[in-house]
Design an enzyme around this catalytic site. Sequence first.
Site, short mmCIF file in Angstrom:
data_model
loop_
_atom_site.label_atom_id
_atom_site.label_comp_id
_atom_site.label_asym_id
_atom_site.label_seq_id
_atom_site.Cartn_x
_atom_site.Cartn_y
_atom_site.Cartn_z
CE1 TYR A 70 -36.74 39.66 -19.30
CE2 TYR A 70 -39.11 39.37 -19.14
CZ TYR A 70 -37.83 38.92 -18.91
OH TYR A 70 -37.63 37.72 -18.27
CG HIS A 121 -34.43 32.37 -15.51
ND1 HIS A 121 -35.39 31.39 -15.63
CD2 HIS A 121 -35.13 33.52 -15.26
CE1 HIS A 121 -36.60 31.90 -15.44
NE2 HIS A 121 -36.46 33.19 -15.22
NE ARG A 181 -38.95 32.75 -18.21
CZ ARG A 181 -40.10 32.33 -18.74
NH1 ARG A 181 -40.10 31.51 -19.76
NH2 ARG A 181 -41.25 32.73 -18.24
CE LYS A 203 -43.50 30.42 -11.17
NZ LYS A 203 -42.67 31.64 -11.08
NE ARG A 250 -40.98 29.82 -15.63
CZ ARG A 250 -42.11 30.04 -16.32
NH1 ARG A 250 -42.52 29.15 -17.21
NH2 ARG A 250 -42.82 31.14 -16.12
CG HIS A 279 -44.17 36.53 -18.65
ND1 HIS A 279 -43.52 37.51 -19.37
CD2 HIS A 279 -43.18 35.80 -18.06
CE1 HIS A 279 -42.21 37.38 -19.22
NE2 HIS A 279 -41.99 36.35 -18.43
#
Length: 289
Positions: free
Chosen positions: A274, A239, A242, A175, A148, A265
């Site tokens: 995805y 992003h 990413r 995160k 990120r 994730h």
Amino acid sequence: MDTAILPLGTVIRRQADSDEQAIRLWLHGKSAHSQRAYTSDIERLRSFVVRPLPQITLDDLQGFADSLADLAPASQKRTLAAAKSLITFSFKIGYSTFNVGAALTVRKPKNTLAERILSHEDITRIIEREDNPRNHAILRALYETGCRVSELCGLKWRDVQPRDGGLAQVTIFGKGGKTRHVLVSQRLHEELCRLRGSSGTDAPVFPSKSGRALDQPAVFRVIQGAAKGAGIEQRVSPHWFRHAAASHALDNGAPISLVKEQLGHSSLEVTSVYVHARPTDGLFKFLNR
């Protein structure tokens, strides 16, 4: 001290005496980026509903939800999720007597992920046409690590460790307070080494002219300038790199578990979006023509 009644007869002592205190407690521990976004969302709520949090009703929240019609669907969802989260938190700490946010339905927006996945050719063109060494390394780092923008800005030289074969290991703190270790190519490692010079271990990997770490708006400008230089008309953000990293890796046979771990994730379900965003098969192959 005041108390609030929770389900099953549980009693909790009131932990806040004002909206400001409840909001401050709610924001505690969140990243600077998240705090800015949530603060903006809650300011919008408080401008619409001019009454203290404990007095907000479901009707207030539904009216607030309707007032967000001018925002993009994803922004509506994020703003309402922030409002629900704060109201739930204020209930849990005994500041509010009822959790009216639990009854508010937040509709899922249309999934537009496929629109934000650039082709491998587009990503390659953006990277290769950037002739500023630092900016070129930023683009390649975003793509190879899938990090990120906040994680990229936070990188220090102590986070980059050499590995056998000229590779490097990058430690990313991101995160949710999660740390992950990702392996990057010899090519990127060499680019980073050329940038480092005599910088110490606590110096930022990607500094501004002042020597301090680049901030997120600066990285956005780097990305948008590079995309424009490559002839990409879409408004590309960091992003998108990413998204491209995850999608291209899966397309090329990477284990979904590796993609999950490298991107940080929370579950394989998150990573699987995805796969669904770029199907490799279609019904047309099985229909009579």
